[in-house]
Motif scaffolding. Structure first.
Motif, PDB file in Angstrom:
ATOM      1  N   ILE A 172      44.820  35.431  33.878  1.00 40.99           N
ATOM      2  CA  ILE A 172      43.538  36.043  33.507  1.00 40.99           C
ATOM      3  C   ILE A 172      42.709  36.146  34.783  1.00 40.99           C
ATOM      4  CG2 ILE A 172      41.452  35.871  32.097  1.00 40.99           C
ATOM      5  CD1 ILE A 172      43.024  34.109  30.141  1.00 40.99           C
ATOM      6  N   VAL A 173      42.451  37.357  35.233  1.00 38.74           N
ATOM      7  CA  VAL A 173      41.728  37.594  36.485  1.00 38.74           C
ATOM      8  C   VAL A 173      40.594  38.567  36.233  1.00 38.74           C
ATOM      9  CG1 VAL A 173      41.892  38.649  38.785  1.00 38.74           C
ATOM     10  CG2 VAL A 173      43.653  37.033  38.023  1.00 38.74           C
ATOM     11  N   VAL A 174      39.431  38.268  36.815  1.00 43.09           N
ATOM     12  CA  VAL A 174      38.269  39.151  36.724  1.00 43.09           C
ATOM     13  C   VAL A 174      38.052  39.802  38.086  1.00 43.09           C
ATOM     14  CG1 VAL A 174      35.804  39.331  36.215  1.00 43.09           C
ATOM     15  CG2 VAL A 174      37.207  37.656  34.994  1.00 43.09           C
ATOM     16  N   ALA A 175      37.893  41.109  38.104  1.00 43.74           N
ATOM     17  CA  ALA A 175      37.639  41.830  39.348  1.00 43.74           C
ATOM     18  C   ALA A 175      36.706  43.003  39.070  1.00 43.74           C
ATOM     19  CB  ALA A 175      38.955  42.325  39.960  1.00 43.74           C
ATOM     20  N   GLY A 176      36.047  43.452  40.126  1.00 44.22           N
ATOM     21  CA  GLY A 176      35.143  44.589  39.982  1.00 44.22           C
ATOM     22  C   GLY A 176      35.214  45.490  41.192  1.00 44.22           C
TER      23      GLY A 176
ATOM     24  N   SER B 262      31.535  35.782  50.312  1.00 45.56           N
ATOM     25  CA  SER B 262      30.786  34.884  49.434  1.00 45.56           C
ATOM     26  C   SER B 262      30.102  35.699  48.344  1.00 45.56           C
ATOM     27  CB  SER B 262      29.743  34.113  50.236  1.00 45.56           C
ATOM     28  OG  SER B 262      28.780  35.014  50.756  1.00 45.56           O
ATOM     29  N   PRO B 263      29.708  35.058  47.240  1.00 41.16           N
ATOM     30  CA  PRO B 263      29.026  35.814  46.169  1.00 41.16           C
ATOM     31  C   PRO B 263      27.778  36.540  46.664  1.00 41.16           C
ATOM     32  CG  PRO B 263      29.715  33.652  45.376  1.00 41.16           C
ATOM     33  CD  PRO B 263      29.986  33.662  46.855  1.00 41.16           C
ATOM     34  N   GLY B 264      27.088  35.941  47.616  1.00 40.25           N
ATOM     35  CA  GLY B 264      25.861  36.556  48.089  1.00 40.25           C
ATOM     36  C   GLY B 264      26.067  37.751  49.002  1.00 40.25           C
ATOM     37  N   SER B 265      27.276  37.915  49.520  1.00 42.16           N
ATOM     38  CA  SER B 265      27.511  38.993  50.479  1.00 42.16           C
ATOM     39  C   SER B 265      28.174  40.219  49.872  1.00 42.16           C
ATOM     40  CB  SER B 265      28.372  38.480  51.638  1.00 42.16           C
ATOM     41  OG  SER B 265      29.671  38.120  51.180  1.00 42.16           O
ATOM     42  N   ARG B 266      28.582  40.129  48.620  1.00 46.71           N
ATOM     43  CA  ARG B 266      29.225  41.296  48.013  1.00 46.71           C
ATOM     44  C   ARG B 266      28.174  42.250  47.484  1.00 46.71           C
ATOM     45  NH1 ARG B 266      28.452  41.500  42.748  1.00 46.71           N
ATOM     46  NH2 ARG B 266      28.352  39.623  41.469  1.00 46.71           N
ATOM     47  N   PRO B 267      28.497  43.547  47.390  1.00 44.55           N
ATOM     48  CA  PRO B 267      27.547  44.514  46.824  1.00 44.55           C
ATOM     49  C   PRO B 267      27.501  44.420  45.301  1.00 44.55           C
ATOM     50  CG  PRO B 267      29.608  45.602  47.342  1.00 44.55           C
ATOM     51  CD  PRO B 267      29.749  44.186  47.836  1.00 44.55           C
ATOM     52  N   GLU B 268      26.576  45.173  44.725  1.00 43.37           N
ATOM     53  CA  GLU B 268      26.530  45.282  43.265  1.00 43.37           C
ATOM     54  C   GLU B 268      27.826  45.934  42.773  1.00 43.37           C
ATOM     55  OE1 GLU B 268      24.241  44.293  40.929  1.00 43.37           O
ATOM     56  OE2 GLU B 268      23.393  43.168  42.630  1.00 43.37           O
ATOM     57  N   LEU B 269      28.295  45.489  41.621  1.00 41.85           N
ATOM     58  CA  LEU B 269      29.543  46.027  41.074  1.00 41.85           C
ATOM     59  C   LEU B 269      29.227  47.121  40.063  1.00 41.85           C
ATOM     60  CD1 LEU B 269      31.511  42.677  40.567  1.00 41.85           C
ATOM     61  CD2 LEU B 269      31.547  44.221  42.529  1.00 41.85           C
ATOM     62  N   SER B 270      29.899  48.241  40.225  1.00 42.11           N
ATOM     63  CA  SER B 270      29.673  49.364  39.315  1.00 42.11           C
ATOM     64  C   SER B 270      30.596  49.328  38.105  1.00 42.11           C
ATOM     65  CB  SER B 270      29.876  50.686  40.063  1.00 42.11           C
ATOM     66  OG  SER B 270      31.194  50.766  40.588  1.00 42.11           O
ATOM     67  N   ARG B 271      31.680  48.554  38.202  1.00 39.66           N
ATOM     68  CA  ARG B 271      32.622  48.458  37.083  1.00 39.66           C
ATOM     69  C   ARG B 271      33.366  47.135  37.194  1.00 39.66           C
ATOM     70  NH1 ARG B 271      38.024  51.015  35.919  1.00 39.66           N
ATOM     71  NH2 ARG B 271      38.153  51.254  33.648  1.00 39.66           N
ATOM     72  N   ILE B 272      33.570  46.459  36.077  1.00 36.66           N
ATOM     73  CA  ILE B 272      34.240  45.153  36.045  1.00 36.66           C
ATOM     74  C   ILE B 272      35.309  45.178  34.976  1.00 36.66           C
ATOM     75  CG2 ILE B 272      33.967  42.671  35.641  1.00 36.66           C
ATOM     76  CD1 ILE B 272      31.057  42.962  36.545  1.00 36.66           C
ATOM     77  N   VAL B 273      36.474  44.625  35.280  1.00 31.75           N
ATOM     78  CA  VAL B 273      37.534  44.498  34.284  1.00 31.75           C
ATOM     79  C   VAL B 273      38.035  43.057  34.245  1.00 31.75           C
ATOM     80  CG1 VAL B 273      38.297  46.876  34.584  1.00 31.75           C
ATOM     81  CG2 VAL B 273      39.430  45.060  35.854  1.00 31.75           C
ATOM     82  N   VAL B 274      38.466  42.664  33.079  1.00 34.83           N
ATOM     83  CA  VAL B 274      39.204  41.413  32.889  1.00 34.83           C
ATOM     84  C   VAL B 274      40.640  41.803  32.595  1.00 34.83           C
ATOM     85  CG1 VAL B 274      39.464  39.319  31.513  1.00 34.83           C
ATOM     86  CG2 VAL B 274      37.168  40.223  31.986  1.00 34.83           C
ATOM     87  N   ALA B 275      41.569  41.321  33.426  1.00 36.44           N
ATOM     88  CA  ALA B 275      42.984  41.663  33.247  1.00 36.44           C
ATOM     89  C   ALA B 275      43.760  40.453  32.779  1.00 36.44           C
ATOM     90  CB  ALA B 275      43.573  42.191  34.553  1.00 36.44           C
ATOM     91  N   VAL B 276      44.633  40.674  31.803  1.00 31.88           N
ATOM     92  CA  VAL B 276      45.427  39.596  31.221  1.00 31.88           C
ATOM     93  C   VAL B 276      46.909  39.914  31.367  1.00 31.88           C
ATOM     94  CG1 VAL B 276      45.910  38.247  29.150  1.00 31.88           C
ATOM     95  CG2 VAL B 276      43.606  39.133  29.539  1.00 31.88           C
ATOM     96  N   ASP B 277      47.656  38.943  31.851  1.00 29.17           N
ATOM     97  CA  ASP B 277      49.117  39.040  31.889  1.00 29.17           C
ATOM     98  C   ASP B 277      49.658  37.991  30.921  1.00 29.17           C
ATOM     99  OD1 ASP B 277      51.646  40.069  33.263  1.00 29.17           O
ATOM    100  OD2 ASP B 277      51.848  37.914  33.515  1.00 29.17           O
ATOM    101  N   PRO B 278      49.875  38.357  29.636  1.00 32.47           N
ATOM    102  CA  PRO B 278      50.354  37.369  28.673  1.00 32.47           C
ATOM    103  C   PRO B 278      51.758  36.888  29.040  1.00 32.47           C
ATOM    104  CG  PRO B 278      49.543  39.359  27.593  1.00 32.47           C
ATOM    105  CD  PRO B 278      49.719  39.684  29.043  1.00 32.47           C
ATOM    106  N   SER B 279      52.110  35.729  28.545  1.00 31.03           N
ATOM    107  CA  SER B 279      53.469  35.229  28.751  1.00 31.03           C
ATOM    108  C   SER B 279      54.209  35.242  27.422  1.00 31.03           C
ATOM    109  CB  SER B 279      53.421  33.799  29.304  1.00 31.03           C
ATOM    110  OG  SER B 279      53.011  32.888  28.290  1.00 31.03           O
ATOM    111  N   GLY B 280      55.496  34.971  27.482  1.00 30.22           N
ATOM    112  CA  GLY B 280      56.278  34.864  26.256  1.00 30.22           C
ATOM    113  C   GLY B 280      56.115  33.515  25.603  1.00 30.22           C
ATOM    114  N   SER B 281      55.296  32.652  26.189  1.00 31.06           N
ATOM    115  CA  SER B 281      55.091  31.301  25.683  1.00 31.06           C
ATOM    116  C   SER B 281      54.098  31.307  24.531  1.00 31.06           C
ATOM    117  CB  SER B 281      54.573  30.396  26.801  1.00 31.06           C
ATOM    118  OG  SER B 281      54.079  29.184  26.296  1.00 31.06           O
TER     119      SER B 281
END
Length: 427
Positions: free
Chosen positions: A279-283, A250-269
Motif C-alpha cells: 500500500i503506497v501513497v504518491a502524488g 522533506s515534507p516542507g520542500s515538496r510542492p503542492e500536489l495536484s493529484r494523489i493516488v493510493v495504490a494497492v498490490d494485494p497478495s494471494g494471502s
C-alpha cells in the motif's frame, strides 16, 4: 566434549563486548542460528528467571526451524545434562533455574500481542532478510527486562541479528555496516552496534558435498549463500540507493500536489502468515514530478488491508484508489467497497511481468522526476533488488509493486512520458 569452531569461538568473544546490538551475516549452513541459540542459553543459565525471545517473521518458520530443529540439537550437543521443559502451546522453553526462552513469529496477530506483553533480556532476530524494518523497532521496545546474574551483577540487555546478506540497501547493512539509521540516515552511536561474519567454510560439520553444491550456484547466489557477501550495485539494477537518496526531499520542500493516488498490490494471502499487501501513497506536484508520500504496506486479512487502504485514501485526500486485480479479480473491488462503498476506485491488471512494468517507472527516477518524501527502508530495499531480469530479493516485491502502480497511474497515463520510446531505447 563439544567445542565451538574457531570462527564461532571468536565471534562468541565478540558477543561479550559492550555493544548492545550484534549482527552476524554470512552464507547458508554456517552455524549462525546454532551460535546465537548457544549464546542465549548461556545468558539464560547465568541469570535465574530471566526471559529471552527468539523471533522470525513467520511463526511456522521459527517453530519448525528453530524450536523443533536447531535448538534441541544444540542443547543435546552442548548442554546434555541440562533438563529443560518445552511448553508447546506457548512455544516456550523453561530451564531448570526458571529462565524462559520464547519462540515467536513477529507478524502474527494475537501471538505477537502476547509476546509484546512481556519484557526480555535478550531478543534474537533470526533470518533478518525476511523481516521488514518496520517490525524491528516495535519488538525492540520489549528489550527491557531488568534481571541479575547469579553473582548479583546485572545482565546486560542484548539484541542479536543474523541473515544471509542481500543488497547494501538492506536495513541491516545500513544500520550495522554503514552505521546510520535506516529511517533518516542519521549516524548511530558506533559503540552500540557491532557485527561479524560466519560462512559455510567456517563450519567443520558441513559435508564437502554441501560446499560443492553452494559453489555451483550462479554468481549472485554464490556470493550470498557461500561467500556471505552483501551485494553492491546488482547487475541490471533498476534502482540504486544513491539515486533514491539524491532525489529525497522533506515534507516542507515538496510542492503542492495536484493529484494523489493510493495504490494497492494485494497478495494471494488471506492473513498475516503469507505475503504482504503493498500500500503506497504518491502524488504529482505542480512541477510535474511525482512524490512518494508513504509506505503503509501490511500483512493482514483482506478486510483489514482494505480498511488500511481506505483510511489512507481519506487521510491524504486522495483522488483515486487503484489496485491490481490479478489476485482475486472482482473480489478485490468487493473487499474495498465493503470498507467504503463510495471510494473512487480503479482496477489494474498486470498483463506484463513485474520488471517490465517497473522499467518505465525506474526511468522516471533516472530523469530525476520521482522523489521520496522521507525514508522508506523496506520499500527502498525492494526497489534496489529489482533488475532487468526480474526481482532478486526474498519473497514478493509487494511494496515496490504498489509504488510502480502508483507512479504509473500518476505519470505514465499522461503526456509526461513516452513509454514506448523509453522501452525501445532501453532495449
Amino acid at each position: 566434549m563439544f567445542q565451538l569452531s574457531p570462527a564461532q569461538a571468536q565471534l562468541c568473544k565478540s558477543l561479550a563486548s559492550s555493544a548492545q546490538h550484534f549482527l552476524i551475516y554470512g552464507g547458508a549452513r554456517s552455524g549462525k542460528t546454532f551460535l546465537f541459540c548457544y549464546a542465549i542459553v548461556i545468558r539464560a543459565l547465568m541469570a535465574p528467571r530471566s526471559r529471552h525471545l527468539i523471533a522470525r517473521l513467520h511463526n511456522v518458520r521459527v517453530r519448525g526451524s528453530v524450536l523443533a530443529d536447531t535448538f534441541p540439537k544444540m542443547m543435546e550437543l552442548v548442554f546434555p545434562g541440562v533438563k529443560y521443559q518445552v511448553v508447546k502451546s506457548d512455544q516456550l522453553v523453561i530451564l531448570p533455574n526458571g529462565s524462559e526462552i520464547w519462540f515467536a513469529g513477529i507478524d502474527e496477530g494475537a501471538r505477537i500481542e502476547k509476546i509484546l506483553g512481556r519484557e526480555y533480556a535478550t531478543i534474537y532476530f533470526n533470518e533478518c532478510s525476511e523481516i521488514p524494518y518496520a517490525n524491528v523497532p516495535i519488538v525492540r521496545t520489549r528489550l527491557a527486562q531488568s534481571v541479575r546474574r547469579g553473582d548479583g551483577r546485572p545482565l546486560a540487555l542484548k539484541a542479536y541479528y543474523d541473515l544471509n546478506p542481500l543488497g547494501r540497501s538492506h536495513w541491516s547493512h545500513r544500520e550495522f555496516i554503514d552505521g546510520v539509521s535506516p529511517l533518516n540516515g542519521m549516524p548511530l552511536d558506533p559503540r552500540s552496534r557491532t557485527w561479524g561474519q560466519l560462512n559455510p567454510i567456517d563450519n567443520p560439520n558441513l559435508p564437502a558435498e554441501a560446499l560443492e553444491e553452494l559453489g555451483a550456484l550462479p554468481s549472485r547466489l554464490r556470493q550470498r549463500f557461500l561467500e556471505g557477501k552483501y551485494l553492491g550495485e546488482i547487475p541490471g539494477a533498476l534502482w540504486t540507493l544513491d539515486r533514491i537518496e539524491g532525489l529525497r526531499c522533506s515534507p516542507g520542500s515538496r510542492p503542492e500536489l495536484s493529484r494523489i493516488v493510493v495504490a494497492v498490490d494485494p497478495s494471494g494471502s488471506d492473513g498475516p502468515g503469507g505475503d504482504s499487501q503493498g500500500i503506497v501513497v504518491a502524488g504529482v506536484g505542480s512541477d510535474g514530478h511525482a512524490y512518494v508520500m508513504s509506505d503503509d504496506s501490511v500483512r493482514k486479512s483482506p478486510n483489514e488491508w482494505a480498511k488500511v487502504a481506505v483510511r489512507r485514501y481519506h487521510e491524504t485526500g486522495a483522488d483515486l484508489l487503484v489496485a491490481e486485480t490479478n489476485y482475486g479479480g472482482a473480489m478485490v473491488e468487493a473487499t474495498i467497497r465493503t470498507a467504503d462503498l463510495n471510494v473512487a476506485y480503479k482496477a489494474l491488471n498486470a498483463s506484463r511481468g513485474k520488471h517490465v512494468r517497473a522499467e518505465p517507472v525506474a526511468a522516471l527516477y533516472e530523469q530525476g522526476r520521482v522523489h521520496h518524501v522521507g525514508v522508506f527502508p523496506d520499500l527502498e530495499d525492494q526497489l534496489c533488488l529489482f533488475t532487468t531480469a526480474g526481482y532478486v530479493g526474498d519473497g514478493s516485491p509487494d511494496r515496490a509493486d504498489a509504488l510502480v502502480w502508483a507512479i504509473s497511474e500518476l505519470m505514465l497515463e499522461t503526456d509526461f512520458f513516452d513509454i514506448n520510446a523509453y522501452i525501445k531505447a532501453y532495449n
